[in-house]
Motif scaffolding. Structure first.
Motif, mmCIF file in Angstrom:
data_model
loop_
_atom_site.group_PDB
_atom_site.id
_atom_site.type_symbol
_atom_site.label_atom_id
_atom_site.label_comp_id
_atom_site.label_asym_id
_atom_site.label_seq_id
_atom_site.Cartn_x
_atom_site.Cartn_y
_atom_site.Cartn_z
ATOM 1 N N SER A 167 0.811 -1.208 0.000
ATOM 2 C CA SER A 167 0.000 0.000 0.000
ATOM 3 C C SER A 167 0.847 1.262 0.000
ATOM 4 O O SER A 167 0.484 2.252 -0.626
ATOM 5 C CB SER A 167 -0.958 -0.005 1.185
ATOM 6 O OG SER A 167 -0.258 -0.304 2.363
ATOM 7 N N ARG A 226 -6.080 -2.949 0.507
ATOM 8 C CA ARG A 226 -6.686 -1.689 0.961
ATOM 9 C C ARG A 226 -5.557 -0.712 1.247
ATOM 10 O O ARG A 226 -4.376 -1.051 1.115
ATOM 11 C CB ARG A 226 -7.517 -1.928 2.217
ATOM 12 C CG ARG A 226 -8.481 -3.082 2.072
ATOM 13 C CD ARG A 226 -9.582 -2.770 1.077
ATOM 14 N NE ARG A 226 -10.442 -1.723 1.560
ATOM 15 C CZ ARG A 226 -11.497 -1.943 2.354
ATOM 16 N NH1 ARG A 226 -11.791 -3.179 2.718
ATOM 17 N NH2 ARG A 226 -12.249 -0.947 2.757
ATOM 18 N N ASN A 227 -5.917 0.505 1.714
ATOM 19 C CA ASN A 227 -4.838 1.452 1.975
ATOM 20 C C ASN A 227 -4.168 1.187 3.324
ATOM 21 O O ASN A 227 -4.667 0.413 4.147
ATOM 22 C CB ASN A 227 -5.321 2.900 1.833
ATOM 23 C CG ASN A 227 -6.271 3.284 2.942
ATOM 24 O OD1 ASN A 227 -6.063 2.945 4.100
ATOM 25 N ND2 ASN A 227 -7.341 3.986 2.579
ATOM 26 N N ALA A 230 -3.775 2.753 6.145
ATOM 27 C CA ALA A 230 -4.481 2.984 7.405
ATOM 28 C C ALA A 230 -5.465 1.854 7.686
ATOM 29 O O ALA A 230 -5.556 1.343 8.807
ATOM 30 C CB ALA A 230 -5.198 4.327 7.357
ATOM 31 N N VAL A 231 -6.188 1.430 6.649
ATOM 32 C CA VAL A 231 -7.138 0.332 6.833
ATOM 33 C C VAL A 231 -6.391 -0.949 7.206
ATOM 34 O O VAL A 231 -6.798 -1.692 8.095
ATOM 35 C CB VAL A 231 -7.981 0.126 5.555
ATOM 36 C CG1 VAL A 231 -8.876 -1.095 5.706
ATOM 37 C CG2 VAL A 231 -8.809 1.346 5.270
ATOM 38 N N ASN A 232 -5.261 -1.177 6.515
ATOM 39 C CA ASN A 232 -4.457 -2.359 6.842
ATOM 40 C C ASN A 232 -4.034 -2.358 8.303
ATOM 41 O O ASN A 232 -4.126 -3.380 8.994
ATOM 42 C CB ASN A 232 -3.192 -2.384 5.985
ATOM 43 C CG ASN A 232 -3.491 -2.785 4.555
ATOM 44 O OD1 ASN A 232 -4.636 -3.134 4.244
ATOM 45 N ND2 ASN A 232 -2.492 -2.723 3.708
ATOM 46 N N VAL A 255 -5.378 -0.809 10.823
ATOM 47 C CA VAL A 255 -6.529 -1.034 11.699
ATOM 48 C C VAL A 255 -6.916 -2.515 11.693
ATOM 49 O O VAL A 255 -7.163 -3.121 12.743
ATOM 50 C CB VAL A 255 -7.713 -0.151 11.256
ATOM 51 C CG1 VAL A 255 -8.962 -0.517 12.026
ATOM 52 C CG2 VAL A 255 -7.378 1.317 11.464
ATOM 53 N N THR A 256 -6.930 -3.123 10.501
ATOM 54 C CA THR A 256 -7.305 -4.537 10.401
ATOM 55 C C THR A 256 -6.334 -5.422 11.174
ATOM 56 O O THR A 256 -6.738 -6.317 11.917
ATOM 57 C CB THR A 256 -7.318 -4.979 8.924
ATOM 58 O OG1 THR A 256 -8.000 -3.985 8.166
ATOM 59 C CG2 THR A 256 -8.000 -6.316 8.764
ATOM 60 N N ASP A 269 -19.316 7.378 9.273
ATOM 61 C CA ASP A 269 -18.199 6.484 8.982
ATOM 62 C C ASP A 269 -18.554 5.059 9.413
ATOM 63 O O ASP A 269 -18.832 4.811 10.577
ATOM 64 C CB ASP A 269 -16.962 6.988 9.735
ATOM 65 C CG ASP A 269 -15.724 6.190 9.384
ATOM 66 O OD1 ASP A 269 -15.866 5.127 8.763
ATOM 67 O OD2 ASP A 269 -14.620 6.643 9.748
ATOM 68 N N ARG A 276 -16.668 2.385 9.573
ATOM 69 C CA ARG A 276 -15.669 1.790 10.472
ATOM 70 C C ARG A 276 -15.972 2.135 11.922
ATOM 71 O O ARG A 276 -15.927 1.298 12.801
ATOM 72 C CB ARG A 276 -14.274 2.324 10.117
ATOM 73 C CG ARG A 276 -13.540 1.520 9.085
ATOM 74 C CD ARG A 276 -12.197 2.140 8.862
ATOM 75 N NE ARG A 276 -12.328 3.599 8.624
ATOM 76 C CZ ARG A 276 -11.313 4.426 8.548
ATOM 77 N NH1 ARG A 276 -10.083 3.980 8.702
ATOM 78 N NH2 ARG A 276 -11.493 5.697 8.324
ATOM 79 N N PHE A 308 -8.325 5.179 16.564
ATOM 80 C CA PHE A 308 -8.795 4.914 15.199
ATOM 81 C C PHE A 308 -9.667 6.051 14.684
ATOM 82 O O PHE A 308 -9.721 6.335 13.503
ATOM 83 C CB PHE A 308 -9.568 3.593 15.147
ATOM 84 C CG PHE A 308 -8.683 2.396 15.294
ATOM 85 C CD1 PHE A 308 -7.402 2.384 14.751
ATOM 86 C CD2 PHE A 308 -9.110 1.272 15.972
ATOM 87 C CE1 PHE A 308 -6.572 1.286 14.885
ATOM 88 C CE2 PHE A 308 -8.290 0.162 16.109
ATOM 89 C CZ PHE A 308 -7.021 0.174 15.563
ATOM 90 N N ARG A 367 -0.543 7.842 8.070
ATOM 91 C CA ARG A 367 0.017 6.529 8.371
ATOM 92 C C ARG A 367 0.957 6.603 9.573
ATOM 93 O O ARG A 367 0.816 5.842 10.520
ATOM 94 C CB ARG A 367 0.774 6.034 7.143
ATOM 95 C CG ARG A 367 0.938 4.552 7.100
ATOM 96 C CD ARG A 367 1.770 4.196 5.899
ATOM 97 N NE ARG A 367 3.127 4.691 6.072
ATOM 98 C CZ ARG A 367 3.938 4.982 5.068
ATOM 99 N NH1 ARG A 367 3.533 4.897 3.828
ATOM 100 N NH2 ARG A 367 5.158 5.404 5.306
#
Lengths: 463, 472
Positions: free
Chosen positions: A160, A242-243, A245-247, A249-250, B16, B18, B142, B242
């Motif tokens: 990503s 995914r991007n 940030a999503v990675n 979080v996952t 959102d 999430r 988050f 990030r």
């Protein structure tokens, strides 16, 4: 360029990349430092326990000297049995330093007198509850709890970040297959994390001075498989494309689920599914039985005792107001009366443990932790074995004193040396550890297969 | 303007997916933890109340016995669960539940739940406090990690500032909006918990419990506010989303997982405790031979006997109106209890020193400030445990001395006689009065100050830093 040299080129770029990313270097160094602290703490904790255990024979000697002073000539063995304390001791295995398990909660020695066993067997040692609440900081904790976090930090942006920086289209325009690219990136990170895990394990083993037997291989395989499992998770997440940030979080979500939530929910479930009869009832009942012994007719007590020990049936009838052999007889009858409760308590604990063993497939973290504890002999079954051996020791002590008491033989100073002593050293439960290894292998196979399938089924999106 | 930013953040958070999934999860966990906490509270409380009633009953219905036999028969003290411990069980699982109270010795508190749950408990106990202390902060992270960095990445930050608003105002608006979103998750859960707490018939709903609950909620509100402000500050400070996320997760792990363990273990290494075997041996030695090594027990007994003969003006033990045995028992109990007390005080002082390291770490780490505060308010911390221990010891001492004086009153030749069963019914049983909120709070000053310092420091310094952050 063939695939192999391409792979090597990719690896060398990854290395340069890693060195440039100061955050990651700091993080890896931090994990190394916490690992070393874990080893230091585990070994000092076990060393402390060893010192405590080593001090016990001295206490017993001191106690005997005191008794010799108190009873200079021949003594009644009943007095000696009452005032004399010895210890059943549970020595740690060298591996215990790497995975402390429950050794800080369960007492590792039992102080024994000739009295009823059940009142003595469960005495807790001095432990600071606040410290127990925070838990141990041993190598197993670093490997099971923290190592996955390093895996996550290293691999949450596997493709990503290239995609987000716009490098991925350029990369894929080169004669390099996406699978090889992901493979090289994962291989580099795997080598780094595994190197760290093996280094820490090797240092830990040397520091703790473990014997170099098959368990070295078992520990290393377990560590390796557990690391592989987390890379498998990272592979699945990468394949989802995914991007970053999503990675992140996952992955953190997966860690939270497997390392924090599943264990604590499982704990609730197990406690509800396998209720353990409270030890309280046991001690209350035993006290009642023993103290009723004073008020019962002596012949009734003795007849119940002789039914268990016909050997002493022909001894002199008791006419005195107090005599030791009667006293110890009703102490033992008190133990006998709560025997079913004690057995239910022990087997309840064991069943709870077994249920966790069955369900730990749900979380490789629990599986690894229980397997490492089993390997180090620091978990519940070992403690139950120790209690069993303490029970046998108490039986041996009674067998030693009964002839003195029932044949009314005087206890001389020379007899102290003939008294039985106790020692017990943790044994690894290798079967549990091998079972854990098999389950871990299964988890790795499933997650890696899922990752590969996902990677194959979806073409890598350059942007 | 701050208001519209807050409103925008609040609304977009609600949209959102999430956030919705995560907060549903947190809410569900809070609910599970509350229900489980209530159930285990009830069963434990009932078990202990039943056990206490049983032993009290047994004590009262003893046959005719010699008082010293009764002193050895003794009694038990069971630790009742504190009212709020269904929200935070603190050290309860690691302390025992019952003390055997008998003559001549002070026993340990045995049968802790931790010994019965194997290694699973070590991964953490699912309580309301666990969710509030560890999981809600993650939810906040988050939620907020992109507060500034995302605006910067999409270029909207410049647009916002061109409206004539300062960076600091933007930050406040965001903090306000996120706080509202967090409140939306936590408030209903805590309301349900409070409702469950006060509807249970077995809870003595007093002003003390209510005040504890209010402070509990306020404490967590400050704690969450800290995380919101901290996340927004880090988001502004880091170059992109990030790194902001990774930094925040790293801080969470350091603060919530690594540091608490490390400081607790460091404390145990720095201030080692003696084993019970060692302590028992020392107590025995001192009680026998005198605290300073002078004046052994038989000399003390002889002196006591001589003084008794002199006091009553008789020349032999037979003529005394009191039993020498009973008086000697009383004296030696007083003596050995004093020795025990000294050793227990020293042991507890060592524990306090060990724990102080974690407590002071609260100044560095908000998690280590909220944890003791939460446990203390719930009545499940070390101080409350020691309070119970001491209450049990006070009762034990009074009970044994009462029985000793009964024996003394029986006169010469008491050993051959027994007291009537009715005697035992006149002896009061053990009841435990848990300490008040004021008592608890005086021991919680450090965590309270640490939390407030954190809140003030972050709001002031953090937002100053935000004013200097780059816009592009």
């Amino acid at each position: 360029m063939n695939r192999f040299s391409l792979f090597r080129l990719l690896l060398s770029y990854e290395w340069q990349h890693f060195r440039a990313a100061r955050g990651l270097v700091v993080l890896t160094g931090l994990l190394l430092a916490t690992g070393l602290y874990g080893i230091y703490y585990g070994t000092t904790e076990i060393e402390r326990q060893r010192q405590h255990l080593a001090a016990l024979p001295e206490l017993t000697r001191h106690n005997i000297d005191e008794l010799k002073g108190k009873f200079p000539g021949d003594a009644d063995a009943g007095d000696i049995g009452y005032y004399h304390t010895t210890y059943a001791v549970h020595h740690p295995d060298a591996w215990a330093a790497l995975s402390l398990g429950q050794r800080d909660l369960n007492p590792y020695y039992v102080k024994l007198r000739l009295l009823g066993l059940q009142g003595q067997l469960y005495a807790a040692d001095n432990v600071n509850p606040v410290k127990s609440l925070s838990g141990n900081f041993d190598l197993a904790f670093v490997l099971v709890y923290l190592l996955p976090l390093l895996v996550i930090a290293l691999s949450f942006n596997l493709l990503s970040s290239e995609r987000e920086q716009g490098i991925l289209p350029l990369l894929l325009a080169q004669p390099v297959s996406p699978t090889l690219l992901v493979g090289a990136k994962l291989a580099f990170r795997l080598a780094l994390v595994l190197g760290l895990a093996w280094l820490l394990s090797a240092i830990g083993m040397l520091w703790a001075g473990v014997p170099l037997d098959g368990r070295v291989g078992l520990w290393l395989s377990m560590t390796t498989l557990y690391t592989l499992f987390w890379f498998g998770v990272a592979l699945v997440v990468t394949a989802l494309q995914r991007n970053s940030a999503v990675n992140a979080v996952t992955l953190v979500g997966a860690w939270l689920l497997l390392v924090v939530l599943v264990p604590s929910l499982l704990n609730l479930w197990v406690a509800a599914a396998r209720p353990v009869p409270q030890g309280l009832e046991l001690t209350i009942r035993q006290r009642e039985e023993i103290h009723a012994g004073w008020d019962r007719p002596k012949t009734q007590t003795m007849n119940r005792f002789f039914a268990l020990y016909p050997k002493w049936r022909d001894t002199a009838t008791i006419r005195e107001r107090f005599v030791w052999r009667w006293y110890y007889a009703f102490q033992h009858l008190g133990d006998q009366s709560v025997q079913p409760l004690a057995a239910a308590y022990t087997s309840g604990l064991q069943e709870r443990y077994n249920l966790v063993e069955q369900l730990n497939l749900l979380s490789p973290a629990i599986n690894t932790q229980t397997s490492l504890n089993a390997l180090a002999g620091t978990d519940l079954p070992t403690h139950l074995h120790f209690q069993q051996s303490a029970r046998a020791y108490h039986d041996a002590l009674r067998a030693f004193y009964y002839p003195f008491l029932f044949k009314q033989v005087a206890f001389t100073h020379a007899d102290y040396a003939r008294e039985p002593t106790h020692t017990f050293t943790s044994q690894p439960e290798l079967l549990t550890a091998y079972g854990g290894l098999r389950k871990l292998l299964l988890s790795v196979a499933v997650i890696v297969a899922a990752g590969l399938l996902l990677l194959r089924s979806r073409a890598i999106q350059p942007r | 303007m701050i208001y519209s930013i807050a409103r925008k953040e609040f609304v977009s958070t609600l949209r959102d997916r999430r956030f919705l999934v995560l907060s549903a999860l947190v809410l569900a966990l809070l609910l599970v933890a509350t229900l489980v906490g209530r159930r285990s509270y009830r069963t434990l409380q009932q078990e202990r109340a039943l056990a206490q009633a049983t032993v009290n009953d047994q004590f009262h219905h003893q046959p005719a016995r010699h008082p010293h036999r009764v002193a050895h028969y003794g009694s038990f003290a069971f630790r009742p669960k504190a009212g709020l411990s269904l929200l935070d069980s603190g050290v309860d699982s690691f302390t025992g539940t019952a003390v055997y109270l008998e003559a001549h010795q002070q026993n340990s508190v045995n049968f802790s739940q931790a010994q019965q749950s194997g290694s699973l408990l070590r991964f953490g106990e699912m309580t309301v406090a666990f969710v509030l202390q560890l999981l809600v902060p993650l939810l906040i992270i988050f939620l907020c990690f992109g507060a500034f960095s995302e605006e910067r990445e999409t270029g909207t930050l410049k647009l916002l500032l061109s409206q004539g608003i300062t960076l600091r105002q933007v930050a406040w608006g965001k903090i306000r909006g996120y706080s509202q979103a967090v409140a939306l998750v936590v408030v209903p859960a805590l309301a349900v918990a409070a409702a469950l707490l006060f509807t249970g018939a077995e809870f003595a709903t007093g002003p003390d419990l209510l005040a504890r609950l209010v402070l509990f909620v306020v404490g967590y509100a400050v704690y969450f506010f800290l995380f919101v402000v901290g996340s927004v500050v880090v988001s502004a400070w880091q170059a992109d989303s990030r790194t902001a996320l990774v930094t925040l997760l790293g801080l969470w792990m350091l603060g919530c997982i690594i540091l608490p363990k490390a400081t607790a273990n460091l404390g145990a290494t720095l201030y080692p405790t003696t084993t019970k075997a060692q302590m028992d041996a020392e107590v025995h030695e001192e009680a026998q031979k005198g605290i300073n090594g002078h004046d052994p027990q038989d000399q003390r007994t002889a002196a006591l006997k001589a003084s008794l003969l002199k006091k009553y003006g008789v020349d032999s033990e037979e003529k005394l109106p009191v039993s020498v045995g009973g008086i000697v028992m009383g004296e030696s109990e007083a003596y050995s209890s004093r020795v025990y007390q000294q050793h227990f005080a020293a042991l507890n002082a060592t524990y306090e020193r060990q724990n102080a390291i974690s407590l002071w770490a609260g100044l560095l780490n908000p998690y280590q400030a909220i944890r003791p505060l939460s446990m203390g308010l719930a009545g499940a911390d070390f101080a409350h445990y020691v309070h119970f221990q001491q209450a049990a010891e006070t009762y034990r001492y009074q009970l044994v001395q009462r029985l000793n004086s009964l024996q003394a009153g029986m006169g010469y030749g008491d050993k051959e006689r027994r007291l009537d069963a009715a005697t035992w019914q006149s002896i009061p049983t053990f009841t435990y009065q848990p300490p008040t909120l004021a008592w608890a709070l005086s021991r919680l000053l450090l965590p309270v100050v640490a939390l407030l310092l954190w809140a003030a420091g972050l709001s002031w310094l953090g937002l100053r830093l935000i004013g200097k952050t780059s816009i592009t």
